[in-house]
Design a protein around this motif. Structure first.
Motif, PDB file in Angstrom:
ATOM      1  N   ALA A 134       0.548  -1.192  -0.280  1.00  0.00           N
ATOM      2  CA  ALA A 134      -0.547   0.269  -0.225  1.00  0.00           C
ATOM      3  C   ALA A 134       0.404   1.450   0.089  1.00  0.00           C
ATOM      4  O   ALA A 134       0.478   2.537  -0.510  1.00  0.00           O
ATOM      5  CB  ALA A 134      -0.739   0.301   1.267  1.00  0.00           C
ATOM      6  N   ALA A 135       1.984   0.611   0.521  1.00  0.00           N
ATOM      7  CA  ALA A 135       3.105   2.716   1.164  1.00  0.00           C
ATOM      8  C   ALA A 135       3.520   2.248  -0.473  1.00  0.00           C
ATOM      9  O   ALA A 135       4.743   3.799  -0.475  1.00  0.00           O
ATOM     10  CB  ALA A 135       3.481   1.767   1.931  1.00  0.00           C
ATOM     11  N   ASP A 136       3.789   1.472  -1.197  1.00  0.00           N
ATOM     12  CA  ASP A 136       4.483   1.458  -2.196  1.00  0.00           C
ATOM     13  C   ASP A 136       3.978   2.135  -3.684  1.00  0.00           C
ATOM     14  O   ASP A 136       3.087   1.349  -4.513  1.00  0.00           O
ATOM     15  CB  ASP A 136       5.056   0.311  -3.054  1.00  0.00           C
ATOM     16  CG  ASP A 136       6.668  -0.164  -3.887  1.00  0.00           C
ATOM     17  OD1 ASP A 136       6.128   1.231  -4.782  1.00  0.00           O
ATOM     18  OD2 ASP A 136       7.529  -0.676  -4.399  1.00  0.00           O
ATOM     19  N   PRO A 137       4.409   2.930  -4.142  1.00  0.00           N
ATOM     20  CA  PRO A 137       3.381   4.045  -5.048  1.00  0.00           C
ATOM     21  C   PRO A 137       3.346   2.913  -6.689  1.00  0.00           C
ATOM     22  O   PRO A 137       2.551   3.386  -7.621  1.00  0.00           O
ATOM     23  CB  PRO A 137       4.063   5.432  -6.032  1.00  0.00           C
ATOM     24  CG  PRO A 137       5.515   5.258  -5.272  1.00  0.00           C
ATOM     25  CD  PRO A 137       5.060   4.307  -3.898  1.00  0.00           C
ATOM     26  N   GLY A 138       4.905   2.112  -6.745  1.00  0.00           N
ATOM     27  CA  GLY A 138       4.565   1.169  -7.987  1.00  0.00           C
ATOM     28  C   GLY A 138       3.813   0.064  -7.836  1.00  0.00           C
ATOM     29  O   GLY A 138       3.759  -0.532  -8.903  1.00  0.00           O
ATOM     30  N   CYS A 139       3.345  -0.381  -7.065  1.00  0.00           N
ATOM     31  CA  CYS A 139       2.632  -1.554  -6.230  1.00  0.00           C
ATOM     32  C   CYS A 139       1.023  -1.541  -6.535  1.00  0.00           C
ATOM     33  O   CYS A 139       0.450  -0.100  -6.381  1.00  0.00           O
ATOM     34  CB  CYS A 139       2.808  -1.682  -4.896  1.00  0.00           C
ATOM     35  SG  CYS A 139       4.228  -2.528  -4.581  1.00  0.00           S
ATOM     36  N   PHE A 140       0.104  -2.106  -6.961  1.00  0.00           N
ATOM     37  CA  PHE A 140      -0.981  -1.767  -7.936  1.00  0.00           C
ATOM     38  C   PHE A 140      -0.911  -0.281  -8.205  1.00  0.00           C
ATOM     39  O   PHE A 140      -1.744  -0.385  -8.022  1.00  0.00           O
ATOM     40  CB  PHE A 140      -1.805  -2.386  -6.919  1.00  0.00           C
ATOM     41  CG  PHE A 140      -2.002  -2.998  -6.478  1.00  0.00           C
ATOM     42  CD1 PHE A 140      -2.446  -4.226  -7.026  1.00  0.00           C
ATOM     43  CD2 PHE A 140      -1.347  -4.108  -5.602  1.00  0.00           C
ATOM     44  CE1 PHE A 140      -2.728  -6.102  -6.368  1.00  0.00           C
ATOM     45  CE2 PHE A 140      -1.617  -5.734  -4.892  1.00  0.00           C
ATOM     46  CZ  PHE A 140      -2.530  -5.784  -5.511  1.00  0.00           C
ATOM     47  N   PRO A 141      -0.487  -0.088  -9.118  1.00  0.00           N
ATOM     48  CA  PRO A 141      -0.260   1.740 -10.269  1.00  0.00           C
ATOM     49  C   PRO A 141      -1.997   1.560 -10.330  1.00  0.00           C
ATOM     50  O   PRO A 141      -1.998   3.192 -10.315  1.00  0.00           O
ATOM     51  CB  PRO A 141       0.356   1.573 -10.822  1.00  0.00           C
ATOM     52  CG  PRO A 141       0.564   0.039 -10.996  1.00  0.00           C
ATOM     53  CD  PRO A 141       0.509  -0.804 -10.558  1.00  0.00           C
ATOM     54  N   HIS A 142      -2.708   0.967 -11.180  1.00  0.00           N
ATOM     55  CA  HIS A 142      -3.604   1.142 -11.277  1.00  0.00           C
ATOM     56  C   HIS A 142      -4.919   1.645 -10.289  1.00  0.00           C
ATOM     57  O   HIS A 142      -5.987   2.515 -11.041  1.00  0.00           O
ATOM     58  CB  HIS A 142      -5.096  -0.305 -12.030  1.00  0.00           C
ATOM     59  CG  HIS A 142      -4.196  -0.564 -13.289  1.00  0.00           C
ATOM     60  ND1 HIS A 142      -2.713  -2.092 -12.879  1.00  0.00           N
ATOM     61  CD2 HIS A 142      -3.602   0.411 -14.296  1.00  0.00           C
ATOM     62  CE1 HIS A 142      -2.471  -1.319 -13.782  1.00  0.00           C
ATOM     63  NE2 HIS A 142      -2.708  -0.593 -15.018  1.00  0.00           N
TER      64      HIS A 142
END
Ligand SMILES: [Zn+2]
Length: 265
Positions: A134-142
């Motif tokens: 959740a903290a990582d903007p690269g994860c689940f970017p959609h």
């Protein structure tokens, strides 16, 4: 934000804590993965197997009103099948909720899942993985848009049972295990020295008891929480709730914590 598997998972070990923080003015959310429809019905006139998911949802809504927290959020999975669902999509659902609700503190199961229930263990895995993603903007970017940004949870707690509580159950003639599919799954306790955080919920024992009563298809109308209410109000194992601080971005305390928001206030 608390994340559990079944309606009533929140009641016995965290009902007082959820009530306490709601009373203090915190925004308290409960996320429940299933509607508990695989469990047995305590009294046959309370529900049928056909309407059990609906009835258990209403029971959880009742409990949330009693605790004074927001209405429950469901992940809409089938009870008993959490290890078999698409794990990536399940983690994605939890990531989405963390980014929407932006909790400072999360409560979930520990890796032992209280008694090894596979649904509990799945929820533990999803939630702990989702906190990082959740903290990582690269994860689940959609997911990320104007309304839903990456969010860093500050503290993650596991709801745990102290070993002494399991011993007290045994001394009180209660089983040391939960029956699942006809076999006993022993409760897994933690030694007191491992427990980082004890929340005194004495002022909210009444709400905790009423929250448990909401789950009538699970506990029945007449149950020990009705019959032994006066004793339970005095019982240290009932008026204290136990947690293990598993992750923190705000540092660790050498002392026993008495507040989930310690170092965050
Ligand atoms: Zn459960």
């Amino acid at each position: 934000m608390a994340v559990f598997a079944h309606p009533d998972d929140e009641a016995f070990g965290t009902g007082g804590t959820l009530s306490k923080y709601a009373a203090e003015g915190c925004d308290v959310y409960l996320v429940t993965a299933t509607r508990g429809e695989a469990g047995e019905i305590a009294e046959p006139d309370l529900a049928t197997s056909a309407d059990l998911p609906f009835v258990r949802e209403q029971e959880l809504r009742c409990a949330c009103r009693v605790y004074g927290i927001h209405a429950p959020r469901f992940l809409d999975y089938a009870d008993g099948l959490l290890p078999m669902v698409h794990q990536g999509q399940a983690v994605g659902k939890v990531v989405c909720l963390i980014r929407e609700l932006k909790p400072d503190v999360i409560i979930t199961f520990g890796p032992e899942g209280i008694y090894g229930h596979y649904d509990h263990i799945a929820v533990h895995r999803w939630t702990t993985i989702a906190v990082d993603m959740a903290a990582d903007p690269g994860c689940f970017p959609h997911h990320v848009d104007d309304a839903c940004e990456p969010h860093q949870v500050s503290k993650v707690y596991f709801r745990v049972m102290p070993e002494e509580q399991i011993e007290a159950r045994e001394e009180g003639g209660k089983p040391r295990a939960m029956m699942m599919d006809g076999v006993p799954f022993p409760f897994v306790g933690r030694p007191l020295e491992e427990i980082t955080t004890i929340i005194d919920v004495s002022a909210h024992v009444d709400q905790k008891l009423r929250g448990i009563q909401c789950h009538a298809t699970q506990v029945g109308r007449q149950n020990r929480f009705v019959e032994e209410a006066d004793d339970l109000i005095q019982d240290p194992g009932f008026k204290r709730e136990h947690f293990l601080l598993a992750r923190t971005t705000v540092g660790w305390s050498d002392e026993l914590e008495t507040d989930l928001f310690a170092r965050l206030r």
